[in-house]
Each structure stands twice: as structure tokens, then as C-alpha cells.
Design an enzyme around this catalytic site. Structure first.
Site, short mmCIF file in Angstrom:
data_model
loop_
_atom_site.label_atom_id
_atom_site.label_comp_id
_atom_site.label_asym_id
_atom_site.label_seq_id
_atom_site.Cartn_x
_atom_site.Cartn_y
_atom_site.Cartn_z
N ASP A 34 36.14 43.48 41.84
CA ASP A 34 37.25 43.04 40.98
C ASP A 34 37.51 44.12 39.94
O ASP A 34 36.62 44.89 39.61
CB ASP A 34 36.88 41.70 40.30
N ASP A 54 39.27 49.01 41.32
CA ASP A 54 40.58 48.66 41.88
C ASP A 54 40.51 48.62 43.42
O ASP A 54 40.05 49.59 44.04
CB ASP A 54 41.57 49.75 41.42
N VAL A 55 41.01 47.55 44.01
CA VAL A 55 41.01 47.44 45.49
C VAL A 55 41.91 48.49 46.16
O VAL A 55 41.86 48.64 47.38
CB VAL A 55 41.47 46.06 46.00
N ASN A 81 41.16 39.00 48.97
CA ASN A 81 41.73 37.93 48.14
C ASN A 81 42.44 38.45 46.89
O ASN A 81 43.37 37.80 46.40
CB ASN A 81 40.60 36.96 47.75
N TYR A 85 50.79 38.08 41.37
CA TYR A 85 52.00 37.34 41.76
C TYR A 85 52.97 37.17 40.61
O TYR A 85 53.22 36.05 40.14
CB TYR A 85 51.65 35.99 42.40
N TYR A 146 56.62 39.76 45.83
CA TYR A 146 55.40 39.05 46.25
C TYR A 146 55.51 38.55 47.70
O TYR A 146 54.61 38.76 48.51
CB TYR A 146 55.16 37.88 45.30
N THR A 183 45.24 31.88 36.29
CA THR A 183 46.42 32.75 36.32
C THR A 183 47.68 31.96 36.67
O THR A 183 48.73 32.13 36.04
CB THR A 183 46.21 33.90 37.32
#
Ligand SMILES: NC(=O)c1ccc[n+]([C@@H]2O[C@H](COP(=O)([O-])OP(=O)(O)OC[C@H]3O[C@@H](n4cnc5c(N)ncnc54)[C@H](O)[C@@H]3O)[C@@H](O)[C@H]2O)c1
Length: 241
Positions: A34, A54-55, A81, A85, A146, A183
Site C-alpha cells: 500500500d 506505489d503499485v 485491489n 475512484y 474510473y 473512502t
């Protein structure tokens, strides 16, 4: 069954934390990646491996996977995951925001899965689970980038499933409806958002993170080897259009 290892992205909170805890509860060794530290998740999972970064950063991913394999020896399950959004009228979106949504929601899963693949192949068995969204079916007008990113993720899921089937690796997507996470409470669920979505579902209550767990466990199950390339629409029968 040998002890399996799972990597969950976006595991600090919300759905990712719920998924990480559920997998640990089933005996998986779990690592989480994460942007932020994950103290709550670590508190809930013995032997949790916390990776911060960061992914969509290849260096972070490479170093993170090395730590997973150093600690656990292997990797079987990747849950893509982590996601963002933002919601606003289309005319107000900026190219920077579009790129950020695509980077986190689509490029991230590509980079993480690509880097994880040698480990899944070495394990001889794998499950990739991409967290999409029922917004791809309901198409809310304020979430154009999104919806495009999550539709891309579904295309990625389908083609990758075909590419990885020879290695006994399945690739599936789960599409939740609006879920009560911190969130969502702050953003899309605020100002009546939860009620709007709930009233358009056949199941007239707000979806909780725990409502997605049984689907995740089904998809990663040892016996689900024939389930691949699919998007499981776990959205309480939602229909806006
Ligand atoms: N909550 C909903 O209503 C809902 C509905 C459908 C789909 N989803 C999807 O489910 C997933 C999780 O949603 P949530 O509500 O739990 O979100 P959340 O904001 O609670 O958690 C997402 C986590 O991802 C992390 N993250 C964000 N960008 C990152 C990056 N670049 N690299 C690494 N980590 C990053 C965040 O720090 C956060 O901990 C997302 O992909 C989202 O699109 C959510």
C-alpha cells in the site's frame, strides 16, 4: 494443501484489509502493498508482511516481491485491489486525473501481475484476482475515467486468463457495488450516494466489505481451477439504467 502465500494491494484499509484478514484466516501467509503503512492490518494478521509503496512503481514492486519470497519462499495469489475512484462531472476532469486513475487502477495490476508471474509459475499454481466495479455495468456519469479504467481491468482479466491458463493460473475479476469503506463514506457515498445506489439494488442494503469475502475465497479456492476470465458481479442485483 501446502501453506499458500497471498499478496494483497491496497491492504491498509477498506476492502483490501478485509481480503487480507480473510485470507490469513484461511491459513494464507499474507503480504500487503500500500502507499501507506498498514498498522491496523498488521495488528489483525500474525506474521503479516507490510510493503509500502506505489503499485505503479516497478522498482517498488520488484523489491516488494523479493521480500515476499525471502520471507515466505513462494507466492500463489495476487489480489489487485488498490484503486482510486474520483467522481466529478466529465467536463471538470483533467488529463492528469485521467492518467492517475489509469495508472493506479489499470497499469498497477499489469505491473504487479507481470512481476509476480515468475513466482506464480514457479509455484505451479496461481490465482490472480482483480477488483473491478459494478460501475462498469451501471455507468455513473460522474465516473468516466474510473469506469474506463475498470472496464480496461476486465479486458486485462479476460485476455490474461487465456495467456496464463497453461500455467494453472486463473485470472478473474470481482465487481462490487458501492461498498461502505471509509473512502467511499467520504466521497461517492456522501450526500446520499449510498441511498441512491441502495435504492437501485435488488438487495436493499449497503454492501459491506465482508459481503465480498466469500466470493474472493471461492475464486482462489483450490477447486476453482475451471473458473477463469470471469467477472463476478457481486452487486446485489444493481441496475441504474
Ligand atoms: N468502496 C466502493 O464503493 C467500491 C466499489 C466498487 C469497487 N471498489 C474497488 O475496490 C478497491 C478498494 O476500494 P476501497 O473502497 O476499499 O478503497 P480504500 O480507499 O478504502 O482503499 C484503497 C487502498 O489503496 C491504497 N492505494 C491507493 N493508491 C495506491 C497506489 N498507487 N499504490 C498502492 N496503494 C494504493 C490506498 O492507500 C488505500 O489504502 C478499489 O479498487 C475500488 O475501485 C470499491
Amino acid at each position: 494443501m501446502e501453506t499458500r502465500t497471498a499478496l494483497v494491494t491496497g491492504a491498509a484499509q477498506g476492502l483490501g484489509q478485509e481480503f487480507a484478514v480473510a485470507l490469513a484466516g484461511c491459513g494464507y501467509r499474507v503480504a500487503g502493498l500500500d502507499l501507506v503503512p498498514q498498522p491496523e492490518t498488521a495488528d489483525r494478521i500474525p506474521d503479516y508482511l507490510e510493503l509500502v509503496g506505489d503499485v505503479a512503481d516497478e522498482e517498488v514492486i520488484g523489491a516488494g516481491l523479493e521480500r515476499v519470497v525471502d520471507r515466505f519462499g513462494t507466492l500463489h495469489v495476487v489480489v489487485n485491489n488498490a484503486g482510486v475512484y474520483p467522481a466529478k462531472p466529465f467536463e471538470e476532469t483533467t488529463p492528469e486525473e485521467w492518467r492517475r486513475v489509469m495508472r493506479v487502477n489499470l497499469e498497477g495490476p499489469y505491473l504487479v501481475t507481470r512481476a509476480a508471474l515468475p513466482h506464480l509459475k514457479a509455484a505451479g499454481w496461481g490465482r490472480v484476482v482483480n477488483i473491478a466495479s459494478a460501475a462498469v455495468f451501471t455507468a455513473p456519469p460522474t465516473m468516466v475515467p474510473y469506469v474506463a479504467s475498470k472496464m480496461g481491468l476486465i479486458g486485462f482479466t479476460r485476455a490474461l486468463a487465456a495467456a496464463l491458463a497453461p500455467y494453472a493460473i486463473t485470472v478473474n475479476a470481482i465487481a462490487p457495488t458501492m461498498v461502505r469503506t471509509a473512502t467511499a463514506e467520504r466521497t461517492v457515498g456522501a450526500d446520499g450516494g449510498f441511498a441512491f445506489v441502495r435504492d437501485r439494488q435488488a438487495v436493499r442494503r449497503t454492501q459491506e466489505p465482508s459481503d465480498l469475502v466469500s466470493t474472493l475465497l471461492y475464486v482462489v479456492d483450490e477447486g476453482s481451477g475451471f473458473l477463469t476470465g470471469q467477472t463476478l458481479n457481486v452487486s446485489g442485483g444493481s441496475a441504474y439504467l
